[in-house]
Motif scaffolding. Structure first.
Motif, PDB file in Angstrom:
ATOM      1  N   ILE A   1       0.845  -1.199   0.000  1.00 62.68           N
ATOM      2  CA  ILE A   1       0.000   0.000   0.000  1.00 62.68           C
ATOM      3  C   ILE A   1       0.877   1.245   0.000  1.00 62.68           C
ATOM      4  O   ILE A   1       1.765   1.392   0.844  1.00 62.68           O
ATOM      5  N   GLN A   2       0.612   2.171  -0.941  1.00 62.85           N
ATOM      6  CA  GLN A   2       1.428   3.375  -1.036  1.00 62.85           C
ATOM      7  C   GLN A   2       0.684   4.633  -0.609  1.00 62.85           C
ATOM      8  O   GLN A   2       1.278   5.527  -0.034  1.00 62.85           O
ATOM      9  N   ASP A   3      -0.609   4.711  -0.892  1.00 61.57           N
ATOM     10  CA  ASP A   3      -1.380   5.901  -0.524  1.00 61.57           C
ATOM     11  C   ASP A   3      -2.843   5.505  -0.369  1.00 61.57           C
ATOM     12  O   ASP A   3      -3.313   4.584  -1.037  1.00 61.57           O
ATOM     13  N   THR A   4      -3.558   6.204   0.514  1.00 61.51           N
ATOM     14  CA  THR A   4      -4.984   5.916   0.698  1.00 61.51           C
ATOM     15  C   THR A   4      -5.804   7.185   0.525  1.00 61.51           C
ATOM     16  O   THR A   4      -5.336   8.286   0.781  1.00 61.51           O
ATOM     17  N   VAL A   5      -7.040   6.990   0.086  1.00 66.67           N
ATOM     18  CA  VAL A   5      -7.986   8.083  -0.127  1.00 66.67           C
ATOM     19  C   VAL A   5      -9.345   7.652   0.416  1.00 66.67           C
ATOM     20  O   VAL A   5      -9.742   6.498   0.239  1.00 66.67           O
ATOM     21  N   GLU A   6     -10.060   8.571   1.070  1.00 61.84           N
ATOM     22  CA  GLU A   6     -11.407   8.291   1.552  1.00 61.84           C
ATOM     23  C   GLU A   6     -12.411   8.756   0.496  1.00 61.84           C
ATOM     24  O   GLU A   6     -12.343   9.893   0.033  1.00 61.84           O
ATOM     25  N   ALA A   7     -13.310   7.872   0.105  1.00 65.19           N
ATOM     26  CA  ALA A   7     -14.290   8.194  -0.932  1.00 65.19           C
ATOM     27  C   ALA A   7     -15.697   7.920  -0.423  1.00 65.19           C
ATOM     28  O   ALA A   7     -15.919   6.971   0.327  1.00 65.19           O
ATOM     29  N   GLY A   8     -16.642   8.739  -0.851  1.00 72.49           N
ATOM     30  CA  GLY A   8     -18.040   8.489  -0.568  1.00 72.49           C
ATOM     31  C   GLY A   8     -18.571   7.483  -1.585  1.00 72.49           C
ATOM     32  O   GLY A   8     -17.941   7.230  -2.607  1.00 72.49           O
ATOM     33  N   ILE A   9     -19.730   6.901  -1.306  1.00 73.95           N
ATOM     34  CA  ILE A   9     -20.316   5.911  -2.212  1.00 73.95           C
ATOM     35  C   ILE A   9     -21.751   6.302  -2.510  1.00 73.95           C
ATOM     36  O   ILE A   9     -22.478   6.721  -1.610  1.00 73.95           O
ATOM     37  N   VAL A  10     -22.171   6.137  -3.757  1.00 74.78           N
ATOM     38  CA  VAL A  10     -23.563   6.369  -4.129  1.00 74.78           C
ATOM     39  C   VAL A  10     -24.315   5.072  -3.831  1.00 74.78           C
ATOM     40  O   VAL A  10     -24.074   4.048  -4.462  1.00 74.78           O
ATOM     41  N   LEU A  11     -25.216   5.130  -2.849  1.00 73.00           N
ATOM     42  CA  LEU A  11     -25.962   3.946  -2.421  1.00 73.00           C
ATOM     43  C   LEU A  11     -27.455   4.193  -2.489  1.00 73.00           C
ATOM     44  O   LEU A  11     -27.910   5.335  -2.415  1.00 73.00           O
ATOM     45  N   GLN A  12     -28.220   3.102  -2.597  1.00 73.63           N
ATOM     46  CA  GLN A  12     -29.672   3.173  -2.493  1.00 73.63           C
ATOM     47  C   GLN A  12     -30.036   2.993  -1.018  1.00 73.63           C
ATOM     48  O   GLN A  12     -29.227   2.527  -0.227  1.00 73.63           O
ATOM     49  N   GLY A  13     -31.253   3.331  -0.668  1.00 73.76           N
ATOM     50  CA  GLY A  13     -31.695   3.258   0.723  1.00 73.76           C
ATOM     51  C   GLY A  13     -31.597   1.872   1.325  1.00 73.76           C
ATOM     52  O   GLY A  13     -31.179   1.710   2.476  1.00 73.76           O
ATOM     53  N   THR A  14     -31.958   0.857   0.557  1.00 74.27           N
ATOM     54  CA  THR A  14     -31.905  -0.504   1.096  1.00 74.27           C
ATOM     55  C   THR A  14     -30.461  -0.961   1.300  1.00 74.27           C
ATOM     56  O   THR A  14     -30.191  -1.757   2.187  1.00 74.27           O
ATOM     57  N   GLU A  15     -29.538  -0.419   0.498  1.00 69.54           N
ATOM     58  CA  GLU A  15     -28.121  -0.757   0.671  1.00 69.54           C
ATOM     59  C   GLU A  15     -27.595  -0.189   1.974  1.00 69.54           C
ATOM     60  O   GLU A  15     -26.852  -0.855   2.697  1.00 69.54           O
ATOM     61  N   VAL A  16     -27.995   1.017   2.308  1.00 68.11           N
ATOM     62  CA  VAL A  16     -27.563   1.644   3.559  1.00 68.11           C
ATOM     63  C   VAL A  16     -28.084   0.846   4.747  1.00 68.11           C
ATOM     64  O   VAL A  16     -27.356   0.584   5.710  1.00 68.11           O
TER      65      VAL A  16
END
Length: 159
Positions: free
Chosen positions: A26-41
Motif C-alpha cells: 500500500i502506497q497511498d490511501t484516499v477516503e471516498a463516498g459511495i452512491v448507495l440506495q436506501g436498502t443498501e444503507v
C-alpha cells in the motif's frame, strides 16, 4: 441535559479487505463516498457486506467500485437492490485524477481497504493505491509477522 448518543467505534466498521495488505504494498490511501440506495444503507447498518473480492476501476472519468457484495435488505420486499451492482465513488476531481494516473502506471492497482460509517453517519470507502507483491515479498511479510508474534510471546513469558 440531553446526552449525545455514543457510537461504538467497532460498530462503525462494516467490511474490511484484510487480504489487501498481504497481497499489495500500500502506497497511498484516499477516503471516498459511495452512491448507495436506501436498502443498501440499511443492509450496511446491519453490518453485512463483503469487499474482499471487489476492486476499484476508472471508467469514463469516473471511479467505480466493482463486484462488492451488499446483501439484500429482507424487509424491503420488491424495492430491493441488486447485491453485486457497480457503485459509483464520490471524489474530488484532483483525487480522481490522482487515482486514475496511479492506475495507469505499471503494476499499480486501486484496492478497496475498508467500508465504514464516518462520524456523520455517511458510508465511506477507503481506497488504496497498491502495487502487487511478488511471492518472495509475501513470504518475507509472513516471516516478520511470525517473528513479531514470537517476540511478543517471549516478552510476555519472561517479563
Amino acid at each position: 441535559m440531553a446526552q449525545k448518543k455514543k457510537i461504538d467505534p467497532a460498530r462503525k466498521l462494516v467490511a474490511e479487505n484484510r487480504k489487501a495488505r498481504f497481497n499489495y504494498e500500500i502506497q497511498d490511501t484516499v477516503e471516498a463516498g459511495i452512491v448507495l440506495q436506501g436498502t443498501e444503507v440499511k443492509a450496511l447498518r446491519n453490518g453485512e457486506a463483503n469487499i474482499a473480492e471487489s476492486y476499484v476501476s476508472e471508467e469514463g472519468g469516473e471511479i467505480w467500485l466493482i463486484n462488492s457484495y451488499i446483501p439484500e435488505y429482507l424487509e424491503a420486499n420488491r424495492f430491493n437492490h441488486e447485491p453485486r451492482r457497480r457503485r459509483k465513488l464520490l471524489l474530488h476531481k484532483r483525487e480522481m485524477a490522482k487515482l486514475a494516473q496511479a492506475a495507469d502506471r505499471e503494476g499499480m492497482t486501486l484496492v478497496p481497504l475498508k467500508l465504514y460509517f464516518n462520524d456523520r453517519g455517511r458510508a465511506k470507502l477507503e481506497v488504496a493505491i497498491g502495487k502487487g507483491k511478488k511471492l518472495h515479498d509475501k513470504r518475507e511479510t509472513e516471516k516478520k509477522r511470525d517473528w513479531n508474534r514470537q517476540k511478543a510471546r517471549l516478552i510476555r513469558e519472561h517479563g
